[in-house]
Each structure stands twice: as C-alpha cells, then as structure tokens.
Design a protein around this motif. Structure first.
Motif, PDB file in Angstrom:
ATOM      1  N   ASP A 143       1.275  -1.212  -0.008  1.00 51.16           N
ATOM      2  CA  ASP A 143      -0.415  -0.020   0.382  1.00 51.16           C
ATOM      3  C   ASP A 143       0.274   1.336   0.223  1.00 51.16           C
ATOM      4  O   ASP A 143       1.037   1.719   0.900  1.00 51.16           O
ATOM      5  CB  ASP A 143      -1.002   0.160   1.538  1.00 51.16           C
ATOM      6  CG  ASP A 143      -1.783   0.883   0.811  1.00 51.16           C
ATOM      7  OD1 ASP A 143      -1.708   1.577   0.303  1.00 51.16           O
ATOM      8  OD2 ASP A 143      -2.532   1.458   2.268  1.00 51.16           O
ATOM      9  N   LEU A 144       1.001   1.791  -1.286  1.00 53.98           N
ATOM     10  CA  LEU A 144       2.109   3.741  -1.568  1.00 53.98           C
ATOM     11  C   LEU A 144       1.384   4.222  -1.513  1.00 53.98           C
ATOM     12  O   LEU A 144       1.561   5.470  -2.036  1.00 53.98           O
ATOM     13  CB  LEU A 144       2.661   3.131  -2.724  1.00 53.98           C
ATOM     14  CG  LEU A 144       4.293   2.411  -2.315  1.00 53.98           C
ATOM     15  CD1 LEU A 144       3.369   1.095  -2.387  1.00 53.98           C
ATOM     16  CD2 LEU A 144       4.722   2.755  -3.597  1.00 53.98           C
ATOM     17  N   ARG A 159      -0.996  -0.830  -4.636  1.00 55.41           N
ATOM     18  CA  ARG A 159      -1.787   0.500  -4.518  1.00 55.41           C
ATOM     19  C   ARG A 159      -1.334   1.642  -4.724  1.00 55.41           C
ATOM     20  O   ARG A 159      -0.094   2.346  -3.609  1.00 55.41           O
ATOM     21  CB  ARG A 159      -2.984   0.456  -3.008  1.00 55.41           C
ATOM     22  CG  ARG A 159      -3.487  -1.087  -2.817  1.00 55.41           C
ATOM     23  CD  ARG A 159      -4.372  -0.490  -1.819  1.00 55.41           C
ATOM     24  NE  ARG A 159      -5.387   0.183  -2.284  1.00 55.41           N
ATOM     25  CZ  ARG A 159      -6.672   1.093  -1.572  1.00 55.41           C
ATOM     26  NH1 ARG A 159      -6.764  -0.065  -0.061  1.00 55.41           N
ATOM     27  NH2 ARG A 159      -7.628   1.520  -1.521  1.00 55.41           N
ATOM     28  N   LEU A 160      -1.281   2.056  -5.713  1.00 54.86           N
ATOM     29  CA  LEU A 160       0.031   3.443  -6.330  1.00 54.86           C
ATOM     30  C   LEU A 160      -1.373   4.332  -6.672  1.00 54.86           C
ATOM     31  O   LEU A 160      -1.486   4.533  -7.116  1.00 54.86           O
ATOM     32  CB  LEU A 160       0.820   2.813  -7.995  1.00 54.86           C
ATOM     33  CG  LEU A 160       1.088   1.366  -7.485  1.00 54.86           C
ATOM     34  CD1 LEU A 160       2.115   1.715  -9.559  1.00 54.86           C
ATOM     35  CD2 LEU A 160       2.725   1.967  -6.486  1.00 54.86           C
ATOM     36  N   VAL A 161      -2.158   5.189  -5.483  1.00 57.11           N
ATOM     37  CA  VAL A 161      -2.904   5.981  -5.464  1.00 57.11           C
ATOM     38  C   VAL A 161      -2.019   7.143  -4.191  1.00 57.11           C
ATOM     39  O   VAL A 161      -2.127   7.170  -3.684  1.00 57.11           O
ATOM     40  CB  VAL A 161      -4.079   5.540  -4.902  1.00 57.11           C
ATOM     41  CG1 VAL A 161      -4.923   5.903  -4.360  1.00 57.11           C
ATOM     42  CG2 VAL A 161      -4.805   3.200  -5.801  1.00 57.11           C
ATOM     43  N   GLY A 162      -2.669   8.205  -5.214  1.00 56.41           N
ATOM     44  CA  GLY A 162      -2.462   9.320  -4.563  1.00 56.41           C
ATOM     45  C   GLY A 162      -1.165   9.291  -4.469  1.00 56.41           C
ATOM     46  O   GLY A 162      -0.556  10.760  -3.582  1.00 56.41           O
ATOM     47  N   LEU A 163       0.160   9.231  -5.188  1.00 53.29           N
ATOM     48  CA  LEU A 163       1.358   9.342  -5.619  1.00 53.29           C
ATOM     49  C   LEU A 163       2.173  10.405  -5.719  1.00 53.29           C
ATOM     50  O   LEU A 163       1.658  11.242  -6.274  1.00 53.29           O
ATOM     51  CB  LEU A 163       1.857   8.284  -6.385  1.00 53.29           C
ATOM     52  CG  LEU A 163       1.829   6.651  -6.302  1.00 53.29           C
ATOM     53  CD1 LEU A 163       2.711   6.309  -7.393  1.00 53.29           C
ATOM     54  CD2 LEU A 163       2.446   6.791  -4.790  1.00 53.29           C
ATOM     55  N   ARG A 164       2.016  11.166  -4.621  1.00 57.23           N
ATOM     56  CA  ARG A 164       3.069  13.158  -5.158  1.00 57.23           C
ATOM     57  C   ARG A 164       5.003  12.110  -5.431  1.00 57.23           C
ATOM     58  O   ARG A 164       5.770  11.304  -4.800  1.00 57.23           O
ATOM     59  CB  ARG A 164       3.243  12.698  -2.992  1.00 57.23           C
ATOM     60  CG  ARG A 164       2.312  13.774  -2.366  1.00 57.23           C
ATOM     61  CD  ARG A 164       2.619  13.824  -0.880  1.00 57.23           C
ATOM     62  NE  ARG A 164       3.361  12.633  -0.425  1.00 57.23           N
ATOM     63  CZ  ARG A 164       3.749  12.864   0.436  1.00 57.23           C
ATOM     64  NH1 ARG A 164       4.700  14.046   1.088  1.00 57.23           N
ATOM     65  NH2 ARG A 164       4.129  11.685   1.977  1.00 57.23           N
ATOM     66  N   ASN A 220       4.029  -6.487 -13.995  1.00 59.22           N
ATOM     67  CA  ASN A 220       2.389  -6.240 -13.949  1.00 59.22           C
ATOM     68  C   ASN A 220       1.468  -5.197 -13.151  1.00 59.22           C
ATOM     69  O   ASN A 220       0.747  -5.142 -12.833  1.00 59.22           O
ATOM     70  CB  ASN A 220       2.736  -7.591 -12.331  1.00 59.22           C
ATOM     71  CG  ASN A 220       3.015  -8.850 -12.831  1.00 59.22           C
ATOM     72  OD1 ASN A 220       2.886  -9.678 -13.884  1.00 59.22           O
ATOM     73  ND2 ASN A 220       4.017  -9.473 -12.299  1.00 59.22           N
ATOM     74  N   ALA A 221       1.966  -4.399 -14.554  1.00 57.00           N
ATOM     75  CA  ALA A 221       1.523  -2.857 -14.317  1.00 57.00           C
ATOM     76  C   ALA A 221       0.024  -2.959 -14.150  1.00 57.00           C
ATOM     77  O   ALA A 221      -0.852  -2.481 -13.887  1.00 57.00           O
ATOM     78  CB  ALA A 221       1.854  -2.060 -15.554  1.00 57.00           C
ATOM     79  N   ASP A 222      -0.787  -4.152 -15.770  1.00 61.45           N
ATOM     80  CA  ASP A 222      -2.062  -3.590 -15.832  1.00 61.45           C
ATOM     81  C   ASP A 222      -2.684  -4.141 -14.136  1.00 61.45           C
ATOM     82  O   ASP A 222      -3.929  -4.206 -14.150  1.00 61.45           O
ATOM     83  CB  ASP A 222      -2.050  -5.148 -16.585  1.00 61.45           C
ATOM     84  CG  ASP A 222      -1.951  -6.455 -16.930  1.00 61.45           C
ATOM     85  OD1 ASP A 222      -0.730  -6.424 -16.437  1.00 61.45           O
ATOM     86  OD2 ASP A 222      -2.389  -6.937 -17.386  1.00 61.45           O
ATOM     87  N   ARG A 223      -2.068  -4.791 -13.579  1.00 65.89           N
ATOM     88  CA  ARG A 223      -2.485  -5.356 -11.986  1.00 65.89           C
ATOM     89  C   ARG A 223      -2.147  -4.680 -10.988  1.00 65.89           C
ATOM     90  O   ARG A 223      -3.060  -4.732  -9.793  1.00 65.89           O
ATOM     91  CB  ARG A 223      -1.674  -7.024 -11.402  1.00 65.89           C
ATOM     92  CG  ARG A 223      -2.095  -8.239 -12.516  1.00 65.89           C
ATOM     93  CD  ARG A 223      -1.683  -9.790 -13.198  1.00 65.89           C
ATOM     94  NE  ARG A 223      -1.994 -10.063 -11.549  1.00 65.89           N
ATOM     95  CZ  ARG A 223      -1.331 -11.372 -11.037  1.00 65.89           C
ATOM     96  NH1 ARG A 223      -0.629 -11.623 -11.853  1.00 65.89           N
ATOM     97  NH2 ARG A 223      -2.350 -11.513  -9.923  1.00 65.89           N
ATOM     98  N   ALA A 224      -1.809  -3.619 -11.193  1.00 62.35           N
ATOM     99  CA  ALA A 224      -1.435  -2.329 -10.029  1.00 62.35           C
ATOM    100  C   ALA A 224      -3.191  -1.859 -10.053  1.00 62.35           C
ATOM    101  O   ALA A 224      -3.789  -1.716 -10.524  1.00 62.35           O
ATOM    102  CB  ALA A 224      -0.788  -1.197 -10.311  1.00 62.35           C
ATOM    103  N   VAL A 225      -3.191  -1.037  -8.553  1.00 65.34           N
ATOM    104  CA  VAL A 225      -4.065  -0.776  -8.402  1.00 65.34           C
ATOM    105  C   VAL A 225      -3.688   1.131  -8.264  1.00 65.34           C
ATOM    106  O   VAL A 225      -2.988   1.340  -8.349  1.00 65.34           O
ATOM    107  CB  VAL A 225      -4.703  -0.599  -6.794  1.00 65.34           C
ATOM    108  CG1 VAL A 225      -5.924   0.430  -6.895  1.00 65.34           C
ATOM    109  CG2 VAL A 225      -4.990  -2.564  -6.585  1.00 65.34           C
TER     110      VAL A 225
END
Length: 263
Positions: free
Chosen positions: A218-219, A238-243, A256-261
């Motif tokens: 969870d990133l 979880r590559l969400v809201g990355l600064r 596996n970029a297609d399987r990342a959130v």
C-alpha cells in the motif's frame, strides 16, 4: 538447537523457500536459546564500564532474551548471533553495531538508533522499530510483520547481496511490515521484499526500487519523487495518490502494471 537455528537462517534466505514465520514452527521458542538470559542489565552495564575503547564488549552468541536494555549506549558492544528475543532495546544507541545473524524476534527497538549498523541475516520478525533511526545501515534482515512507523532508513542498503550467496539470496525482507510515514530517501531497495507492506505517506524520494517485490503493498500518498521502479513487481500494489509521480523513474517499466491499483 544451534544447528536448527543455522538451518532456519538458511531457509529464510533462500528464494522460494518456506517463509521465515513458517520456519519458526519448527523451532522451540520456549527453549533456553529463545527464552532465557545469561546476563542481567547490571552485568552488561558493568562490563561496558570496564570496556576499553579499542576493544568492544563481545556479546556474540550470548542469550540476552527478554531483559531490559532500554536507553543504554551500546555502541561499544558486538551482538553477532546474540539472542535478543523480546528484549527491550527502546531508545538504545546501537550506532555502527554488528547485529549479524542475531535473533531479535518481537524485540522492542522503539526510538532506538541503529545508524550505520550491520544487520546481516538478522531475524527481527514482529519487532517494534517505530521511530527508530536506521540511516545508512546495511540490512539483509527479515523484518516481516515489524512495526516501523515513522522509522528513518535514509541511505540504508536493503538490496540483495549478489556477492555472498552461500546462504541463499540475502536481502531486506519487510513482508507485511508497517512502514507508514517511514523515510527511505536515497535508500537502496533493489530486489527487496515489500509484499503487503504498508507504505502509506512514506518518503521514497530517490529510492532505488529496481526489481523489488511490491505485490500487495500500500503506497497511498507516498512521495516517489526520483524513485526508480525499473522491473519492480506491482501486482495488486496500491499506487494511489502518489506524490511526485511525474518525477518518478521507470514507472512504465514495472512488472504486472496492468494488475496494479491506480488512481
């Protein structure tokens, strides 16, 4: 028991082998090696006071399980292969100390300083390192399930040791560790294991994550400015809201970029 301990270290290090936490089922954690201490805090303090600057206090292989060493200046001690399971080292100064092959299961290192320390094949499963400072440390340790909230690992090296593989692939293992708010600025995490780790709001600025195992991590909210993700596995990550996402390197070269959130 010593043979069993050595075998467990080897099995923990080999890629694809039984996870360290499963290996613990084959060890007697109630045995003297894991549960008892052969020295007291007072004895260690006295030994440190009598130690000459040129000759560090050698506590290698000693059973120091469960004792209170909190707040002590232990920079003149050596803990190679020591038993520190459930030992209280909160606030201790371990800067530059050798902890290679030590067992420190569930040890409390909250707020401890381990700057430039050596942790080769160290077993820190379930340990508490909230607020600890491991800046510049060399870490090929198992920190699975460790709590490392707001710990500092700036310039730390958790990368795979490609020169010494007699014990298998040695690297930093932080599987399911809580690294919320931790700082890995300029750290080397190449091929490190961070599966299911919590890295929310972590500082990953200029960190090397080449080939790292980030599956299920969870990133959310992490600062990835200048971080290198080349060949990192991001399965269910979880590559969400990355600064600093636009300033990260090789996010287009992950596995596996297609399987990342993503956002």
């Amino acid at each position: 028991m010593k043979a069993a301990l050595a075998a467990a270290v080897v099995m923990c290090a080999v890629p694809g082998a039984v996870p360290a936490q499963d290996m613990l089922r084959f060890l007697d954690l109630k045995s003297d090696d894991f549960a008892k201490a052969e020295m007291t805090r007072a004895e260690i303090e006295a030994a440190l006071a009598a130690t000459l600057p040129a000759a560090p206090l050698d506590l290698s292989g000693r059973r120091l399980n469960g004792i209170d060493l909190s707040g002590l200046d232990l920079r003149r001690a050596r803990f190679q292969a020591s038993r520190l399971n459930r030992t209280n080292l909160a606030g201790a100064n371990l800067d530059g100390v050798t902890l290679d092959q030590a067992w420190a299961l569930d040890a409390d290192l909250t707020g401890a300083s381990l700057r430039n320390a050596s942790l080769f094949a160290t077993q820190l499963i379930g340990a508490k390192l909230d607020g600890a400072d491991l800046s510049g440390a060399r870490i090929t340790a198992d920190l699975s399930r460790a709590s490392m909230r707001h710990a500092r690992l700036d310039r730390a090296d958790l990368s795979a040791d490609m020169r010494n593989q007699s014990m298998g692939l040695m690297r930093g293992v932080l599987r399911s560790a809580n690294l919320e708010g931790a700082s890995f600025e300029n750290a080397n995490l190449s091929r490190a294991v961070l599966e299911f780790a919590t890295l929310r709001d972590a500082n990953l600025r200029a960190a090397k994550l080449n080939g790292s195992e980030l599956g299920g991590a969870d990133l959310r909210g992490a600062d990835v400015t200048g971080a290198d993700f080349d060949n990192a596995d991001v399965t269910s990550t979880r590559l969400v809201g990355l600064r600093g996402r636009d300033l990260a390197r090789n996010l287009d070269r992950v596995r596996n970029a297609d399987r990342a959130v993503r956002d």
